[in-house]
Write an enzyme that holds these catalytic residues in place. Structure first.
Site, PDB file in Angstrom:
ATOM      1  N   ARG A  51       0.799  -1.243   0.000  1.00  0.00           N
ATOM      2  CA  ARG A  51       0.000   0.000   0.000  1.00  0.00           C
ATOM      3  C   ARG A  51       0.822   1.278   0.000  1.00  0.00           C
ATOM      4  O   ARG A  51       0.242   2.362   0.004  1.00  0.00           O
ATOM      5  CB  ARG A  51      -1.002  -0.029   1.156  1.00  0.00           C
ATOM      6  CG  ARG A  51      -1.904  -1.235   1.049  1.00  0.00           C
ATOM      7  CD  ARG A  51      -3.139  -1.214   1.896  1.00  0.00           C
ATOM      8  NE  ARG A  51      -3.750  -2.528   1.765  1.00  0.00           N
ATOM      9  CZ  ARG A  51      -3.397  -3.606   2.478  1.00  0.00           C
ATOM     10  NH1 ARG A  51      -2.473  -3.520   3.423  1.00  0.00           N
ATOM     11  NH2 ARG A  51      -3.959  -4.772   2.262  1.00  0.00           N
ATOM     12  N   SER A  79       1.103  -8.413   9.015  1.00  0.00           N
ATOM     13  CA  SER A  79      -0.021  -9.186   8.467  1.00  0.00           C
ATOM     14  C   SER A  79       0.164 -10.644   8.847  1.00  0.00           C
ATOM     15  O   SER A  79       1.293 -11.082   9.087  1.00  0.00           O
ATOM     16  CB  SER A  79      -0.063  -9.082   6.944  1.00  0.00           C
ATOM     17  OG  SER A  79      -0.292  -7.765   6.521  1.00  0.00           O
ATOM     18  N   ASP A  91     -15.083 -12.581  11.176  1.00  0.00           N
ATOM     19  CA  ASP A  91     -13.917 -11.928  10.568  1.00  0.00           C
ATOM     20  C   ASP A  91     -14.159 -10.432  10.400  1.00  0.00           C
ATOM     21  O   ASP A  91     -13.758  -9.825   9.410  1.00  0.00           O
ATOM     22  CB  ASP A  91     -13.544 -12.568   9.222  1.00  0.00           C
ATOM     23  CG  ASP A  91     -12.197 -12.078   8.702  1.00  0.00           C
ATOM     24  OD1 ASP A  91     -11.327 -11.745   9.522  1.00  0.00           O
ATOM     25  OD2 ASP A  91     -12.016 -12.006   7.479  1.00  0.00           O
ATOM     26  N   ASP A 111     -12.622  -8.080  11.538  1.00  0.00           N
ATOM     27  CA  ASP A 111     -11.375  -7.387  11.555  1.00  0.00           C
ATOM     28  C   ASP A 111     -11.535  -5.861  11.771  1.00  0.00           C
ATOM     29  O   ASP A 111     -12.198  -5.205  10.971  1.00  0.00           O
ATOM     30  CB  ASP A 111     -10.896  -7.662  10.132  1.00  0.00           C
ATOM     31  CG  ASP A 111      -9.446  -7.688   9.993  1.00  0.00           C
ATOM     32  OD1 ASP A 111      -8.945  -8.690   9.515  1.00  0.00           O
ATOM     33  OD2 ASP A 111      -8.857  -6.697  10.365  1.00  0.00           O
TER      34      ASP A 111
HETATM   35  O1  PQQ Z   1      -5.426 -10.616   9.192  1.00  0.00           O
HETATM   36  C1  PQQ Z   1      -4.554 -10.237   8.405  1.00  0.00           C
HETATM   37  O2  PQQ Z   1      -3.343 -10.302   8.662  1.00  0.00           O
HETATM   38  C2  PQQ Z   1      -4.983  -9.660   7.101  1.00  0.00           C
HETATM   39  C3  PQQ Z   1      -4.060  -9.108   6.217  1.00  0.00           C
HETATM   40  C4  PQQ Z   1      -4.501  -8.527   5.018  1.00  0.00           C
HETATM   41  C5  PQQ Z   1      -3.420  -7.944   4.164  1.00  0.00           C
HETATM   42  O3  PQQ Z   1      -2.274  -7.858   4.669  1.00  0.00           O
HETATM   43  O4  PQQ Z   1      -3.593  -7.541   3.028  1.00  0.00           O
HETATM   44  C6  PQQ Z   1      -5.907  -8.551   4.730  1.00  0.00           C
HETATM   45  C7  PQQ Z   1      -6.751  -9.152   5.698  1.00  0.00           C
HETATM   46  N1  PQQ Z   1      -6.293  -9.669   6.846  1.00  0.00           N
HETATM   47  C8  PQQ Z   1      -8.176  -9.210   5.515  1.00  0.00           C
HETATM   48  O5  PQQ Z   1      -8.882  -9.741   6.384  1.00  0.00           O
HETATM   49  C9  PQQ Z   1      -8.765  -8.674   4.345  1.00  0.00           C
HETATM   50  O6  PQQ Z   1      -9.986  -8.707   4.151  1.00  0.00           O
HETATM   51  C10 PQQ Z   1      -7.908  -8.072   3.382  1.00  0.00           C
HETATM   52  C11 PQQ Z   1      -8.199  -7.486   2.162  1.00  0.00           C
HETATM   53  C12 PQQ Z   1      -7.007  -7.121   1.632  1.00  0.00           C
HETATM   54  C13 PQQ Z   1      -6.747  -6.476   0.345  1.00  0.00           C
HETATM   55  O7  PQQ Z   1      -5.619  -5.991   0.180  1.00  0.00           O
HETATM   56  O8  PQQ Z   1      -7.646  -6.455  -0.521  1.00  0.00           O
HETATM   57  N2  PQQ Z   1      -6.010  -7.434   2.493  1.00  0.00           N
HETATM   58  C14 PQQ Z   1      -6.527  -8.035   3.576  1.00  0.00           C
END
Ligand code: PQQ
Length: 560
Positions: free
Chosen positions: A111, A170, A297, A299
């Site tokens: 990102r 992550s 989830d 999050d």
């Molecule tokens: O729990 C984690 O460590 C983690 C990491 C990431 C990530 O690093 O991109 C995502 C997610 N979870 C997640 O739950 C999620 O929906 C997600 C979407 C994305 C994306 O880049 O589209 N990354 C992530």
């Protein structure tokens, strides 16, 4: 002259630079620039485009940083490019060599990078940090965050706070332990580390490199049964924000691991929370948990953006769980909470006195133990779906309209629990799911949200799920990208779409604006990817007419 702390904290694009993810570490994504405005934006034209090249055409979630006429943009697969910001000419590129067996859960994304002094610093998919000389791309230092073979990765842009480089991790889907870390940006040396799972110890290092205990985050076993806290998740995967006014860094934390909640009774702190960390000591000063004992989830990793309202410093987060939270930025006390999506089934609301959700117990997936198919009886329909009312795509706040611009999605899911045991480096979910659309005509909606009243002032719907971040400007404009490949601009007050451009692939990145040689520029990376095509099932098909991509697009007004 290099990039200083002071510059990073105070400059948004007014100076001509974009020095941080979020514009400034505060993350408002507001630029006061107004040469491009509602009256002339219809004339906005491409100035240049740049291809990230190769076969690695997917998942471009990166926000560029821009300093002294140079753009630094990361591509997917841990690549970084330095470009002449006026012409798009490539100055140098750095391709990090990734080992086999990296485990990013949700695509090979990155990102963005941080700028400090003469360095540009970014995190890689094998959980390392790389610092390069802005001038040459020469390696200044490299350091390991953690072991990728244990499921750690890194996708977020680091930020600079009070002279320190702050990063998250992550790996929440693999039972890692979430944490926030501070390093000396010049050397990569650790200054403090702060785990975000209750029960884990933090540490500080003094100037001589002596390691000292920095306290336990929470109380061991208080909100986690047995040893589950040892592999508790709560990954800080979207990075953080920092407000020099409060001296606090704000990091969202991800889901507790594993997903199924019947195995881990209790609140499971500090999962699905915002944690506010004193950047001087690395201590958690306050936390606010949106989804205690998460089972969906939901999050809580989304960005927390501070802003001023009625003489108070507040902060806001559009949570994956569908609620928009407004907190006191200094104390974490809940001020307001309201839905920013139309359908929320897991809770009937948020109790403003206790700060806790009013759960709807029948919409929590249950215990599948003893069922013939391993899941029977545990399956429920819940909304939002686990991809969230909002996910990684950062929202923006305009101090001119006093509105947040939130890229939101309306969807639900069928979700059920399954037996699971922790194994190092293996997926640690214990749940299955199918994402379901809720409406025929749209999933995505860019919404202008009033943090005071909770009202949605306007919205622009999108057939497919929105996955790109937002920028708002002093020209009364809001810019955002769509999965159908458009970069759009709308009137910040009314939501009327006043410009759009087809970038050739889905946009999953946040736009920026800057000024040089008297001209204002707008830029966005284009390249479909991220979690939707991987996990979205049938909803991902709503965008299957577009191909993958990897292009930086830059726009400006014609000279006359
Ligand atoms: O729990 C984690 O460590 C983690 C990491 C990431 C990530 O690093 O991109 C995502 C997610 N979870 C997640 O739950 C999620 O929906 C997600 C979407 C994305 C994306 O880049 O589209 N990354 C992530």
């Amino acid at each position: 002259a290099g990039v200083t702390d002071q510059m990073i904290d105070t400059e948004s694009s007014a100076s001509g630079n974009v020095l941080s993810w979020g514009g400034t570490p505060q993350g408002q994504r507001f630029s006061p620039l107004n040469k491009i405005n509602t009256a002339n934006v219809s004339k906005l034209t491409p100035a240049w485009a740049f291809s990230f090249g190769g076969e690695k055409q997917r998942g471009q979630e990166s926000q560029p940083v821009i300093y002294n006429g140079r753009m630094f943009i990361t591509g997917s697969y841990s690549r970084l490019y330095a470009l002449d910001a006026a012409t798009g000419k490539k100055l140098w590129k750095y391709e990090h060599r990734l080992p086999e067996g990296i485990m990013p859960c949700c695509d090979v994304v990155n990102r963005g990078a941080a700028l400090y002094d003469d360095l540009v610093i970014f995190a890689t998919l094998d959980a390392q940090l790389v610092a390069l000389k802005q001038d040459t791309g020469e390696l200044a230092w490299k350091t390991k965050i953690d072991d990728y073979a244990a499921g750690y990765s890194a996708t977020a842009a680091p930020i600079i706070a009070n002279g320190l480089l702050l990063t998250g991790v992550s790996g929440g889907e693999f039972g890692v332990v979430g944490r926030v870390e501070a390093r000396d940006p010049k050397t990569g040396k650790l200054v403090w580390t702060r785990p975000t799972v209750e029960g884990h110890m933090g540490y500080m290092w003094d100037k001589d490199g002596t390691k000292k205990e920095n306290g336990v985050s929470g109380t061991t076993n208080q909100t986690w049964p047995g040893d589950l806290w040892k592999t508790g998740g709560a990954a800080t995967w979207l990075g953080g924000t920092y407000d020099p006014k409060t001296g606090l860094a704000y990091f969202g934390t991800g889901n507790p691991a594993p997903w199924n909640s019947h195995l881990r009774k209790g609140d499971n702190l500090f999962s699905c929370s915002t944690v506010a960390i004193d950047v001087k000591t690395g201590k958690i000063v306050w936390h606010y948990q949106g989804t205690p004992n998460d089972s969906w989830d939901f999050d809580g990793a989304n960005e927390f953006i501070t802003f001023d309202q009625d003489g108070k410093r507040l902060g806001a987060k559009a949570d994956r769980n569908g609620f928009f939270y407004v907190l006191d930025a200094t104390t974490g006390k809940l001020q307001n909470a309201f839905p920013f999506v139309k359908k929320i089934t897991w809770a009937s609301g948020v109790d403003l006195k206790t700060g806790r959700p009013n759960f709807v117990p029948e919409n929590r997936p249950g215990d599948p133990t003893g069922s013939a198919d391993g899941k029977k009886g545990s399956e429920v329909f819940a909304a939002p779906g686990f991809l969230g009312g909002k996910n990684q795509m950062p929202m923006a706040y305009s101090p001119q309209t006093h509105l947040f611009y939130v890229p939101s999605n309306e969807w639900g899911m069928e979700i059920w629990n399954e037996p699971v045991a922790y194994k190092k480096g293996a997926a640690y979910l214990g749940a299955g799911f199918t994402i379901k659309p809720l409406n025929e005509d749209y999933i995505g909606a860019l919404r202008a949200v009033d943090p005071k009243t909770g009202k949605i002032v306007w919205e622009v719907k999108d057939n497919a799920p929105l996955w790109g971040g937002v920028l708002t400007t002093g020209g009364n404009l809001v810019f955002w990208g769509t999965p159908e490949g458009y970069l759009k601009a709308a009137d910040a007050k009314t939501g009327k779409v006043v410009w759009q451009f087809q970038t050739g692939s889905g946009v999953v990145a946040p736009p920026v604006t800057w000024q040089q040689n008297g001209e204002q520029y707008v830029a966005v990376a284009s390249g479909w990817g991220g979690a939707v095509p991987l996990w979205g099932g049938e909803v991902a098909k709503r965008v299957n007419f577009l191909e993958q991509g990897g292009t930086m697009w830059v726009f400006k007004l014609p000279k006359n």
